[in-house]
Design a protein around this motif. Structure first.
Motif, PDB file in Angstrom:
ATOM      1  N   ILE A   1      54.725  46.738  39.439  1.00 17.97           N
ATOM      2  CA  ILE A   1      54.557  46.675  40.891  1.00 17.97           C
ATOM      3  C   ILE A   1      55.872  47.050  41.548  1.00 17.97           C
ATOM      4  O   ILE A   1      56.907  46.400  41.341  1.00 17.97           O
ATOM      5  N   LEU A   2      55.827  48.152  42.295  1.00 20.76           N
ATOM      6  CA  LEU A   2      57.035  48.663  42.948  1.00 20.76           C
ATOM      7  C   LEU A   2      57.070  48.102  44.362  1.00 20.76           C
ATOM      8  O   LEU A   2      56.212  48.433  45.190  1.00 20.76           O
ATOM      9  N   GLY A   3      58.050  47.223  44.609  1.00 20.34           N
ATOM     10  CA  GLY A   3      58.132  46.563  45.917  1.00 20.34           C
ATOM     11  C   GLY A   3      57.695  45.119  45.761  1.00 20.34           C
ATOM     12  O   GLY A   3      56.511  44.853  45.544  1.00 20.34           O
TER      13      GLY A   3
ATOM     14  N   TRP B   1      50.246  40.283  44.740  1.00 19.33           N
ATOM     15  CA  TRP B   1      49.589  41.002  43.633  1.00 19.33           C
ATOM     16  C   TRP B   1      50.178  40.591  42.287  1.00 19.33           C
ATOM     17  O   TRP B   1      49.436  40.418  41.314  1.00 19.33           O
ATOM     18  N   LEU B   2      51.513  40.431  42.216  1.00 17.99           N
ATOM     19  CA  LEU B   2      52.132  40.007  40.946  1.00 17.99           C
ATOM     20  C   LEU B   2      51.519  38.696  40.481  1.00 17.99           C
ATOM     21  O   LEU B   2      51.123  38.551  39.319  1.00 17.99           O
ATOM     22  N   SER B   3      51.424  37.730  41.410  1.00 18.23           N
ATOM     23  CA  SER B   3      50.934  36.409  41.015  1.00 18.23           C
ATOM     24  C   SER B   3      49.475  36.482  40.575  1.00 18.23           C
ATOM     25  O   SER B   3      49.088  35.910  39.558  1.00 18.23           O
ATOM     26  N   ARG B   4      48.656  37.225  41.329  1.00 17.09           N
ATOM     27  CA  ARG B   4      47.225  37.271  41.003  1.00 17.09           C
ATOM     28  C   ARG B   4      46.958  38.048  39.707  1.00 17.09           C
ATOM     29  O   ARG B   4      46.122  37.646  38.898  1.00 17.09           O
ATOM     30  N   LEU B   5      47.655  39.175  39.506  1.00 19.28           N
ATOM     31  CA  LEU B   5      47.423  39.970  38.289  1.00 19.28           C
ATOM     32  C   LEU B   5      47.928  39.217  37.057  1.00 19.28           C
ATOM     33  O   LEU B   5      47.300  39.224  35.996  1.00 19.28           O
ATOM     34  N   TYR B   6      49.065  38.517  37.200  1.00 23.64           N
ATOM     35  CA  TYR B   6      49.592  37.713  36.089  1.00 23.64           C
ATOM     36  C   TYR B   6      48.572  36.646  35.700  1.00 23.64           C
ATOM     37  O   TYR B   6      48.273  36.430  34.517  1.00 23.64           O
ATOM     38  N   GLN B   7      48.007  35.983  36.703  1.00 18.93           N
ATOM     39  CA  GLN B   7      47.050  34.897  36.420  1.00 18.93           C
ATOM     40  C   GLN B   7      45.763  35.417  35.785  1.00 18.93           C
ATOM     41  O   GLN B   7      45.030  34.666  35.153  1.00 18.93           O
ATOM     42  N   GLN B   8      45.474  36.701  35.955  1.00 19.40           N
ATOM     43  CA  GLN B   8      44.313  37.307  35.302  1.00 19.40           C
ATOM     44  C   GLN B   8      44.638  37.751  33.877  1.00 19.40           C
ATOM     45  O   GLN B   8      43.821  38.374  33.223  1.00 19.40           O
ATOM     46  N   GLY B   9      45.875  37.499  33.428  1.00 17.39           N
ATOM     47  CA  GLY B   9      46.246  37.827  32.049  1.00 17.39           C
ATOM     48  C   GLY B   9      46.838  39.214  31.893  1.00 17.39           C
ATOM     49  O   GLY B   9      47.029  39.681  30.761  1.00 17.39           O
ATOM     50  N   HIS B  10      47.130  39.904  32.977  1.00 19.37           N
ATOM     51  CA  HIS B  10      47.724  41.242  32.844  1.00 19.37           C
ATOM     52  C   HIS B  10      49.217  41.129  32.543  1.00 19.37           C
ATOM     53  O   HIS B  10      49.861  40.128  32.874  1.00 19.37           O
ATOM     54  N   ASP B  11      49.733  42.192  31.897  1.00 21.70           N
ATOM     55  CA  ASP B  11      51.139  42.244  31.520  1.00 21.70           C
ATOM     56  C   ASP B  11      51.886  42.916  32.684  1.00 21.70           C
ATOM     57  O   ASP B  11      51.951  44.143  32.753  1.00 21.70           O
TER      58      ASP B  11
END
Ligand code: KPL
Length: 300
Positions: free
Chosen positions: A5-7, A15-25
């Motif tokens: 995620i740029l920015g 977005w960082l928090s939500r994508l991380y919680q979905q198990g994404h790297d």
């Protein structure tokens, strides 16, 4: 999925928090590298996410399948251009910002590029991000190469609903541009919440008529009434918001006016159209912005 995620502003952290919680790297990419990004988000229902996430790992970037760009429009071209040579050719780039015209500023490249807009609202409160209001993110391809990426809408929707895929994203982008041409400069000039604009129906109608005339020349026919109804609906649904442009002006930051009203005026000129009311608002915002930028640069 590996994602950079740029920015890492308010929307980037959301977005960082939500994508991380979905198990994404996931990792963040910062202009000034730091060992990690402290992500601290409070959701509308009060749940909070607090974690240090990795940043600026070139290997992670090279293996990323998605570069999600949540920068302000005026920051996009230089930041993305610097990363292009480091990306895998298959890595999709999703540009998520207000306004239009950033893709034209990128150097020639073969990355599949998606564009999008979002009505999620998030703001900084000290080092915490408050997810003020949930919304819809519209995304879609800008080239045939990106058309096969509709599955990304589902991936993103699982993390931060709603996400809608549009094969013709330009039409959705023009409607959002109309919203931003009305709400952003007017709230910045009147110093008011979005909802207070209900007091200016005539001015809003004039602005919408001008936007609709450019949209028609671009091949996106819409009636002034239809466009105005859409803008009024957003004014109602975001009534308590402080628009991003008013936040920028209050904090004496560079605004996105060149990519909102500025883009509209450039397209209008190319069709031989003049838009007096949009041109007037553009000048007023530039004047405000120039005042503090001149002082900031130490100019008289
Ligand atoms: O996009 C927005 C912004 O503030 O930039 C709107 C839709 C106007 C919501 O505030």
């Amino acid at each position: 999925m590996k994602i950079t995620i740029l920015g890492c502003g308010a929307l980037g952290q959301l977005w960082l928090s939500r994508l991380y919680q979905q198990g994404h790297d996931v990792q963040g990419w910062l202009r000034v590298p730091q060992p990690f990004c402290a992500v601290n988000v409070i959701e509308p229902e009060g749940v909070s996410f607090n974690r240090n996430l990795p940043t600026n790992d070139p290997e992670h970037l090279a293996q990323s399948e998605l570069l999600l760009v949540t920068l302000k429009a005026w920051q996009v071209s230089s930041a993305v251009s610097a990363l292009l040579p480091k990306l895998n050719p298959q890595c999709a780039i999703l540009l998520l910002h207000n306004g239009m015209g950033t893709q034209e500023e990128l150097p020639p490249n073969s990355q599949p590029i998606l564009q999008g807009t979002t009505t999620h609202a998030a703001r900084h409160e000290g080092s915490t991000i408050i997810h003020v209001a949930t919304g819809i993110t519209h995304i879609g391809p800008t080239s045939p190469a990106a058309q096969r990426l509709s599955h990304l809408a589902e991936v993103l929707h699982q993390a931060l609903p709603d996400v809608a895929w549009h094969n013709n994203i330009a039409s959705a982008n023009w409607r959002k541009l109309a919203v931003n041409c009305v709400i952003n400069p007017l709230t910045a000039l009147y110093g008011c919440h979005n909802g207070d604009l209900q007091r200016y129906p005539e001015q809003i109608e004039t602005l919408c008529r001008e936007v609709a005339s450019v949209m028609a020349m671009e091949g996106y026919h819409t009636s002034c009434e239809g466009l105005m109804q859409y803008v009024m609906d957003v004014i109602h649904s975001t009534a308590d918001n402080v628009s991003s442009m008013l936040q920028d002006i209050r904090s004496q930051r560079h605004t996105e006016i060149d990519y909102i009203t500025g883009y509209l005026l450039r397209r209008a000129r190319s069709h031989g159209l003049t838009l007096p009311e949009n041109a007037r608002l553009f000048e007023l915002i530039k004047r405000k912005e120039n005042e503090y930028e001149r002082i900031g640069a130490g100019l008289p």
